[in-house]
Design a protein around this motif. Structure first.
Motif, PDB file in Angstrom:
ATOM      1  N   GLU A 169      15.857  67.758   5.207  1.00  0.00           N
ATOM      2  CA  GLU A 169      17.246  67.111   5.029  1.00  0.00           C
ATOM      3  C   GLU A 169      18.380  67.912   5.478  1.00  0.00           C
ATOM      4  O   GLU A 169      19.120  67.593   6.246  1.00  0.00           O
ATOM      5  CB  GLU A 169      17.452  66.746   3.754  1.00  0.00           C
ATOM      6  N   LEU A 170      18.391  69.218   5.178  1.00  0.00           N
ATOM      7  CA  LEU A 170      19.462  70.151   5.114  1.00  0.00           C
ATOM      8  C   LEU A 170      19.430  70.585   6.761  1.00  0.00           C
ATOM      9  O   LEU A 170      20.289  71.103   7.334  1.00  0.00           O
ATOM     10  CB  LEU A 170      19.104  71.134   4.326  1.00  0.00           C
TER      11      LEU A 170
ATOM     12  N   LEU B  83      21.201  68.747   8.640  1.00  0.00           N
ATOM     13  CA  LEU B  83      22.910  68.559   8.642  1.00  0.00           C
ATOM     14  C   LEU B  83      23.269  69.756   9.222  1.00  0.00           C
ATOM     15  O   LEU B  83      24.391  69.818   9.178  1.00  0.00           O
ATOM     16  CB  LEU B  83      22.998  68.748   6.858  1.00  0.00           C
ATOM     17  N   GLN B  84      22.519  70.763   9.802  1.00  0.00           N
ATOM     18  CA  GLN B  84      23.245  72.095  10.240  1.00  0.00           C
ATOM     19  C   GLN B  84      23.804  71.456  11.563  1.00  0.00           C
ATOM     20  O   GLN B  84      23.583  70.704  12.463  1.00  0.00           O
ATOM     21  CB  GLN B  84      22.105  73.014  10.812  1.00  0.00           C
TER      22      GLN B  84
ATOM     23  N   LYS C 226      26.599  69.477  11.492  1.00  0.00           N
ATOM     24  CA  LYS C 226      27.032  68.338  11.253  1.00  0.00           C
ATOM     25  C   LYS C 226      28.565  68.541  10.761  1.00  0.00           C
ATOM     26  O   LYS C 226      28.780  69.282  10.016  1.00  0.00           O
ATOM     27  CB  LYS C 226      26.213  67.256  10.673  1.00  0.00           C
TER      28      LYS C 226
ATOM     29  N   VAL D  16      29.285  63.155   8.149  1.00  0.00           N
ATOM     30  CA  VAL D  16      27.935  63.013   8.100  1.00  0.00           C
ATOM     31  C   VAL D  16      27.386  63.419   6.643  1.00  0.00           C
ATOM     32  O   VAL D  16      26.537  62.909   6.198  1.00  0.00           O
ATOM     33  CB  VAL D  16      27.327  63.805   9.397  1.00  0.00           C
ATOM     34  N   ILE D  17      28.011  64.532   6.227  1.00  0.00           N
ATOM     35  CA  ILE D  17      27.379  65.074   5.130  1.00  0.00           C
ATOM     36  C   ILE D  17      27.830  64.446   4.077  1.00  0.00           C
ATOM     37  O   ILE D  17      26.953  64.014   3.124  1.00  0.00           O
ATOM     38  CB  ILE D  17      28.091  66.494   4.741  1.00  0.00           C
TER      39      ILE D  17
ATOM     40  N   MET E 219      25.420  61.395   3.854  1.00  0.00           N
ATOM     41  CA  MET E 219      24.270  61.675   3.404  1.00  0.00           C
ATOM     42  C   MET E 219      24.064  61.606   1.836  1.00  0.00           C
ATOM     43  O   MET E 219      23.255  61.159   1.060  1.00  0.00           O
ATOM     44  CB  MET E 219      23.898  63.094   3.869  1.00  0.00           C
ATOM     45  N   ARG E 220      25.287  62.222   1.201  1.00  0.00           N
ATOM     46  CA  ARG E 220      25.457  62.116  -0.195  1.00  0.00           C
ATOM     47  C   ARG E 220      25.237  60.782  -0.690  1.00  0.00           C
ATOM     48  O   ARG E 220      24.626  60.421  -1.787  1.00  0.00           O
ATOM     49  CB  ARG E 220      26.639  62.693  -0.491  1.00  0.00           C
TER      50      ARG E 220
ATOM     51  N   ILE F  82      24.127  69.366  -1.797  1.00  0.00           N
ATOM     52  CA  ILE F  82      25.149  68.762  -0.837  1.00  0.00           C
ATOM     53  C   ILE F  82      26.593  68.950  -1.101  1.00  0.00           C
ATOM     54  O   ILE F  82      27.482  69.424  -0.614  1.00  0.00           O
ATOM     55  CB  ILE F  82      24.973  67.249  -0.465  1.00  0.00           C
TER      56      ILE F  82
ATOM     57  N   GLN G  94      29.559  70.980   0.543  1.00  0.00           N
ATOM     58  CA  GLN G  94      30.775  70.407   0.937  1.00  0.00           C
ATOM     59  C   GLN G  94      31.904  71.309   0.678  1.00  0.00           C
ATOM     60  O   GLN G  94      32.778  71.301   1.364  1.00  0.00           O
ATOM     61  CB  GLN G  94      30.833  69.184   0.366  1.00  0.00           C
TER      62      GLN G  94
ATOM     63  N   LEU H  86      25.037  75.806   3.220  1.00  0.00           N
ATOM     64  CA  LEU H  86      23.899  75.227   3.908  1.00  0.00           C
ATOM     65  C   LEU H  86      22.910  76.331   4.184  1.00  0.00           C
ATOM     66  O   LEU H  86      21.838  76.167   3.607  1.00  0.00           O
ATOM     67  CB  LEU H  86      24.379  74.623   5.292  1.00  0.00           C
TER      68      LEU H  86
END
Ligand SMILES: Nc1nc2c(ncn2[C@@H]2O[C@H](COP(=O)(O)OP(=O)(O)OP(=O)(O)O)[C@@H](O)[C@H]2O)c(=O)[nH]1
Ligand SMILES: [Mg+2]
Length: 684
Positions: free
Chosen positions: A384-385, A388-389, A391, A395-396, A399-400, A595, A599, A605
């Motif tokens: 998942e993480l 996110l790289q 992004k 988007v983050i 995801m939450r 997350i 943020q 991350l």
């Protein structure tokens, strides 16, 4: 190796096992692998290993040398004779020697008059203050021996009193004691003796039961139907000077005839071989005579010759006390001790080891599953993480929201789990009802009633047959219910596994077969006892009451042990589900936290990815440590991994041990567990 050495070794083995179980529990607690069911299972195994008792009973006609043999095997270290042993009748009441650290060294004697009440011997044990107590000075063999002479005490009573106490019966006049000039007869003063001393072997769980030479009329029924059949080893003693007499045979039939699969718990001792030593015969001639006696004894009793061991208890004792090695050798006492050690200790260790191995194997599998879930959760998070790289913030944020949604859906699924649990609990309550104290009480009342009605031998058999038929049907019903629970849990676990990626597996269903066999044994011991000419005693209602109460205490143990089995199994299943639910909930929280951190901080991350990788390594270490800590317990000794697995033994053995173990402990555990289980179920 002598019996004493072997027993010491067994004790050391048990202490080490108990310690390792304790350490395993502590380690699992430190790493959140210890749920309530696992903790209870570990605690039970530890108690079982630590408190294991081994009872060796000495049985035979009077004056065959039972007490002398006890002295020779166990008490020679005191440098003198401790248990009274003399010509004619000596030991007048069953004498049990053991060690309980909670009680000071003492001899407790239960007055014979307690036979006039209907309480079973087991019930009297619960009220030690009603016993006559004599403190013992274990460092003073002289005082010890004098105090123990009490077990030989007798009383003069009238024929009526003797009849009430069970020592007089006009139907079998030849068994009645002699009447003196004043018309009085001699009966034992005590009903039972308990000796508590910190002898090294007794401290390690050995219990010795020395019995009086029995004639049909005087014996305590509970001794025959309960105490002796439950001994781990029974030593039947004959005299080489008398051979196998009619009364020896009667005792053999009453106490020792058994299924051939139980033969390894029996030994026949042909005592007093020194009476065959004869200056006019060559050693070879004497030996030939001993061999002949041994062969004919084996033939008459219908046992293999290897089970008959010729000894001289008296010379063995003298040899040990005077350090006369040649005499000790000649007495063959050491051969008997070796047989006892190998047969009993070996057997005991195997059974205990198997119980631990089975328990720990299940436990390792369950904990392994928890570790795997943690591992998979980490892998998922990592994926998942990684996704996110690079992004952007929206988007983050998206995801939450998705994780929160997933979490909410997961929580909704709880309703179905709740439904399964309430069915499970309902079925379990049925089991508690069937095996509970009330249903047993009703059965026993019915049996008592039937026995009062039917004095005839056939009627007795039928009454027992009906009662035991129902008891067996109950156990079968319990098995039916556990099978129902098992298949229901299996179906819902399968579904949960598919939907949520769990790895739930219902623990192995408890097997009721051994309890059915135990019931058979109990029934047979009663029928055998009543069949060989004791049935007429049922004419006395107090006798029937006493017999049924003795039976009830025995049956209660069987029911409680079976119940504890069912209850632990079902608790394990529930706890497994709890553990996986908990891990999953925790996983959601962690993912959301991660997350949030990302943020808030730009470097979050990368840090989190690093953290997860190191957590994965920690899990590898945890897994390896679990295998290491459990291998020893599964293998019974430190072995390389591969070999350890071969040592697993089936479930039957472990259940057998439960029965012979501490029934009170199991009872208590069953009660506690029933209460917590009801609570736990209603919480989800
Ligand atoms: N010659 C000889 N006598 C023995 C031997 N063992 C025991 N005796 C004697 O036999 C008698 C009876 O021994 P006990 O040990 O009291 O016999 P028991 O079987 O305990 O008898 P009860 O307590 O009356 O049931 C005693 O006088 C002992 O000294 C032996 O190996 N050889
Ligand atoms: Mg004796």
């Amino acid at each position: 190796m002598s019996f004493n050495e072997q027993f010491e070794q067994h004790g050391a083995w048990r202490r080490e096992f108990a310690l390792r179980l304790k350490l395993l529990g502590e380690w699992m607690g430190d790493h959140e692998l210890l749920d309530a069911a696992v903790a209870e299972r570990l605690r039970r195994l530890e108690t079982q290993v630590r408190a294991d008792k081994v009872m060796v009973a000495f049985v035979g006609e009077f004056s065959r040398g039972k007490s002398e043999l006890v002295n020779a095997i166990f008490f020679a270290g005191y440098g003198r004779r401790i248990m009274p042993a003399s010509a004619g009748r000596t030991t007048m009441c069953p004498t049990e020697m053991g060690y309980d650290p909670e009680v000071p060294p003492c001899l407790r004697l239960l007055p014979i008059e307690t036979r006039l009440t209907s309480q079973a011997l087991m019930e009297w044990r619960m009220v030690p203050e009603k016993w006559t107590r004599i403190d013992l000075d274990v460092n003073n063999p002289q005082q010890l021996a004098v105090a123990l002479e009490k077990v030989a005490e007798t009383r003069q009573v009238t024929q009526d009193e003797a009849r009430a106490l069970g020592y007089w019966n006009s139907q079998v006049p030849e068994d009645n004691p002699m009447v003196d000039a004043k018309g009085l007869v001699e009966v034992p003063k005590w009903r039972h003796a308990l000796i508590n001393i910190a002898h090294p072997l007794l401290k390690q769980g050995l219990v010795i039961l020395d019995t009086p030479g029995l004639n049909a009329i005087g014996a305590e029924p509970e001794l025959t139907v309960s105490l002796i059949p439950q001994a781990h080893a029974i030593i039947f003693i004959l005299g080489a000077d008398t051979g196998v007499t009619k009364s020896d045979l009667a005792i053999w039939r009453e106490h020792l005839i058994t299924e051939s699969d139980q033969l390894d718990t029996r030994l026949v001792v042909l005592n007093k071989i020194d009476t065959l030593w004869d200056a006019l015969s060559t050693p070879a001639q004497v030996q030939a005579q001993i061999d002949r006696q041994r062969a004919s004894t084996a033939e008459i009793l219908g046992v293999p010759e290897s089970l008959v061991i010729p000894v001289s208890a008296h010379k063995g004792l003298v040899g040990k006390v005077t350090d006369d090695d040649a005499l000790l050798q000649q007495s063959c006492l050491l051969t008997l001790e070796a047989a006892l050690g190998q047969g009993i200790m070996g057997q005991r260790q195997k059974i205990l080891g198997a119980a631990v191995a089975t328990g720990i194997t299940d436990l390792r599998a369950e904990s392994g599953r928890v570790i795997n879930i943690r591992r998979r959760d980490l892998a998922e998070q990592l994926m998942e993480l990684n996704g996110l790289q690079g992004k952007n913030a929206s988007v983050i944020k998206h995801m939450r929201t998705r994780i929160s949604q997933e979490q909410a859906e997961f929580d909704l699924g709880g309703a179905r789990i709740h439904a399964v649990r309430s069915v499970h609990l309902k079925l379990l309550r049925e089991v508690f009802g069937i095996l509970g104290a009330n249903s047993l009480k009703k059965e026993m009342a019915q049996l008592t009633h039937a026995l009062h009605q039917k004095g005839l031998k056939l009627g007795v058999k039928k009454a027992y047959g009906e009662t035991f038929g129902r008891l067996r049907a109950n156990i079968n019903r319990v098995q039916g219910i556990t099978t129902e629970i098992q298949s229901m849990l299996a179906a819902s676990f399968r579904q949960l596994n598919a939907e949520h990626g769990f790895s739930l597996q219902v623990p192995t269903e408890p097997v009721m077969g051994p309890y059915l066999r135990d019931l058979d044994l109990v029934e047979r011991s009663h029928l055998q006892y009543l069949g060989i000419g004791n049935a007429f005693r049922l004419a006395q209602t107090e006798f029937a009451d006493r017999l049924v109460r003795a039976l009830a205490t025995r049956l209660r143990t069987i029911h409680e042990t079976a119940l504890a089995d069912v209850e632990l199994w079902s608790k394990s299943a529930a706890a497994q589900l709890d553990a996986q639910l908990r891990e999953r909930r925790r996983n959601f929280t962690r993912r959301i936290e991660a997350i949030d951190r990302i943020q808030q901080a730009t470097g979050g991350l990368a840090d989190r990815i690093k953290e997860i990788k190191s957590q994965e390594k920690t899990l590898d270490v945890l897994d390896a440590k679990l295998v290491e800590l459990t291998s020893y317990l599964i293998a019974g000794q430190p072995l390389p991994e591969a070999k350890g697995k071969d040592k697993l033994v089936g479930k039957k053995a472990s259940q057998k041990t439960d029965l012979k173990g501490d029934p009170k402990g199991v009872h208590k555990a069953a009660q506690d567990a029933a209460a917590t289980q009801a609570r736990e179920f209603s919480q989800t």
